[in-house]
Scaffold this active site. Structure first.
Site, PDB file in Angstrom:
ATOM      1  N   GLU A  89      38.573  34.713  24.859  1.00 48.05           N
ATOM      2  CA  GLU A  89      37.423  35.583  24.675  1.00 48.05           C
ATOM      3  C   GLU A  89      36.677  35.812  25.981  1.00 48.05           C
ATOM      4  O   GLU A  89      36.837  35.088  26.957  1.00 48.05           O
ATOM      5  CB  GLU A  89      36.489  34.972  23.653  1.00 48.05           C
ATOM      6  N   CYS A 335      30.104  29.868  24.226  1.00 47.68           N
ATOM      7  CA  CYS A 335      31.512  29.863  24.595  1.00 47.68           C
ATOM      8  C   CYS A 335      32.378  29.270  23.498  1.00 47.68           C
ATOM      9  O   CYS A 335      32.060  28.281  22.877  1.00 47.68           O
ATOM     10  CB  CYS A 335      31.730  29.191  25.939  1.00 47.68           C
TER      11      CYS A 335
HETATM   12  N1  SAH Z   1      33.637  24.162  31.458  1.00 46.98           N
HETATM   13  C1  SAH Z   1      32.619  24.745  32.248  1.00 46.98           C
HETATM   14  C2  SAH Z   1      32.314  26.208  31.933  1.00 46.98           C
HETATM   15  C3  SAH Z   1      32.245  26.660  30.492  1.00 46.98           C
HETATM   16  S1  SAH Z   1      30.850  26.704  29.520  1.00 46.98           S
HETATM   17  C4  SAH Z   1      31.337  23.928  32.176  1.00 46.98           C
HETATM   18  O1  SAH Z   1      31.313  22.952  31.450  1.00 46.98           O
HETATM   19  O2  SAH Z   1      30.389  24.250  32.878  1.00 46.98           O
HETATM   20  C5  SAH Z   1      29.524  27.524  30.173  1.00 46.98           C
HETATM   21  C6  SAH Z   1      28.221  26.821  29.813  1.00 46.98           C
HETATM   22  O3  SAH Z   1      27.894  26.899  28.404  1.00 46.98           O
HETATM   23  C7  SAH Z   1      28.247  25.339  30.134  1.00 46.98           C
HETATM   24  O4  SAH Z   1      27.054  24.985  30.759  1.00 46.98           O
HETATM   25  C8  SAH Z   1      28.354  24.704  28.772  1.00 46.98           C
HETATM   26  O5  SAH Z   1      27.920  23.381  28.803  1.00 46.98           O
HETATM   27  C9  SAH Z   1      27.487  25.629  27.955  1.00 46.98           C
HETATM   28  N2  SAH Z   1      27.684  25.564  26.494  1.00 46.98           N
HETATM   29  C10 SAH Z   1      28.803  25.310  25.814  1.00 46.98           C
HETATM   30  N3  SAH Z   1      28.581  25.356  24.496  1.00 46.98           N
HETATM   31  C11 SAH Z   1      27.285  25.659  24.337  1.00 46.98           C
HETATM   32  C12 SAH Z   1      26.442  25.844  23.212  1.00 46.98           C
HETATM   33  N4  SAH Z   1      26.910  25.714  21.994  1.00 46.98           N
HETATM   34  N5  SAH Z   1      25.149  26.155  23.427  1.00 46.98           N
HETATM   35  C13 SAH Z   1      24.653  26.286  24.680  1.00 46.98           C
HETATM   36  N6  SAH Z   1      25.397  26.126  25.774  1.00 46.98           N
HETATM   37  C14 SAH Z   1      26.696  25.802  25.622  1.00 46.98           C
END
Ligand code: SAH
Length: 348
Positions: A89, A335
């Site tokens: 996605e 994400c």
């Molecule tokens: N793996 C990488 C990039 C992907 S996620 C990382 O961990 O940074 C991008 C951002 O969205 C990251 O900061 C992640 O922690 C956050 N994220 C993931 N799921 C989320 C959710 N349900 N609510 C808010 N932020 C979320």
């Protein structure tokens, strides 16, 4: 699967064209066609016999936009289908200064963060550099963008996957995305988010790609961080901060922390104080976002008022911070959420 032609940079395309015994101007035609988001079979400037030769070795359609969802705030969310049928996605967000596309770097993820939908079923596979690039080539073309007048102006590596867990392909992708012959997007308009793979953070500081480095922090102590982020058992917050300082020293770029506000977990007054102690005086910025609740997960978002209170405390303590609006939450903007619900539906 056959090879992915978008994995190749312009020089490699030139070598390929020469190895097929084609005149050298075909390299420019081929690379321009690909940069315009076309599949090999769609590049009208190339003779059919040459395309047939290419299609014996390479996938024609590296990626296609399988579905587009439009959020009420104008955010667009895409489901892409890869040549092997896997689904990933992406999101396109419109701002005053341009359009930011969020890309995925892996199918799934193996980092296991408790709040994240991308990691629910682990990592399926890494994306190749060309598969990452093609997400942007396709979306740029779909919205009328060209090489010189791009519809996609900014890129964030914040879709599913951990970019530094697919290091080589991600670095190749970044080199191709920023190359003058390609879309030529400046590293200043690119952000890479990592959960904090410290060894790779040091390695990346040497690559000469001064993009905006973002680290997902989400906690103020190693013990609390380990409750939601298993990677905290491998690297400490202190080690992350050292790696960030090294990045700043090498690139001159200030770094950013992502901090998702989770009710009862990380956003009390004490957490604000600890965050200030950790980050005060550092060349960094804190991006707060209220957790996007994921239906398969029990963690809850903090309410809006508490989120603003937390922001106020950080600002009072001297940190540079913003509370981001929850973009596209009505279309599963967090994400992995959209993919997870799509894969669920199609299994029913
Ligand atoms: N793996 C990488 C990039 C992907 S996620 C990382 O961990 O940074 C991008 C951002 O969205 C990251 O900061 C992640 O922690 C956050 N994220 C993931 N799921 C989320 C959710 N349900 N609510 C808010 N932020 C979320």
């Amino acid at each position: 699967m056959k090879a992915i032609i978008q994995d190749l940079n312009y020089n490699q395309i030139k070598e390929l064209v020469a190895s097929y015994g084609q005149p050298s101007f075909r390299a420019k035609q081929l690379y321009e066609g690909l940069t315009r988001g076309k599949d090999i079979s769609q590049i009208s400037t190339l003779p059919t016999s040459f395309k047939e030769r290419l299609l014996a070795d390479f996938e024609d359609c590296t990626i296609k936009i399988a579905h587009t969802f439009e959020g009420s705030d104008g955010t667009k969310k895409f489901l892409f289908e890869l040549a092997d049928g896997n689904i990933i996605e992406g999101v396109l967000m419109s701002y005053k200064y341009g359009n930011t596309q969020c890309v995925s770097t892996q199918v799934g993820c193996r980092m296991g963060c408790k709040f994240c939908a991308s990691t629910l079923n682990g990592r399926v596979r890494d994306l190749s550099s060309g598969e990452i690039l093609s997400q942007i080539l396709k979306v740029n073309a779909a919205y009328g963008g060209t090489k010189d007048k791009r519809a996609v102006t900014n890129v964030v590596l914040m879709g599913s996957g951990e970019p530094f867990d697919n290091y080589d392909n991600v670095v190749t992708f970044l080199k191709n995305l920023t190359s003058a012959e390609g879309l030529n997007i400046s590293p200043r308009n690119i952000s890479l988010s990592t959960c904090g793979l410290v060894d790779k953070m040091y390695q990346f500081a040497q690559e000469g790609i001064p993009l905006n480095l973002t680290v997902s922090l989400h906690a103020t102590t190693d013990m609390e961080r380990a409750r939601t982020m298993p990677i905290a058992n491998k690297w400490s917050i202190a080690e992350i901060l050292q790696a960030c300082d090294n990045y700043f020293a090498k690139t001159g770029r200030r770094y950013i922390f992502e901090y998702s506000l989770i009710e009862g977990e990380n956003c009390d007054r004490r957490h604000a104080e600890e965050l200030i102690n950790l980050l005060k005086g550092r060349p960094c910025h804190v991006n707060l976002i209220r957790l996007n609740e994921v239906k398969e997960r029990t963690l809850k978002a903090t309410d809006e008022k508490s989120a603003y209170r937390f922001l106020g405390l950080l600002e009072k303590g001297g940190l540079s911070a913003t509370l981001r609006r929850q973009i596209g939450s009505d279309i599963g903007g967090a994400c992995g959420q959209l993919r997870a619900s799509f894969v669920d539906e199609s299994r029913k």
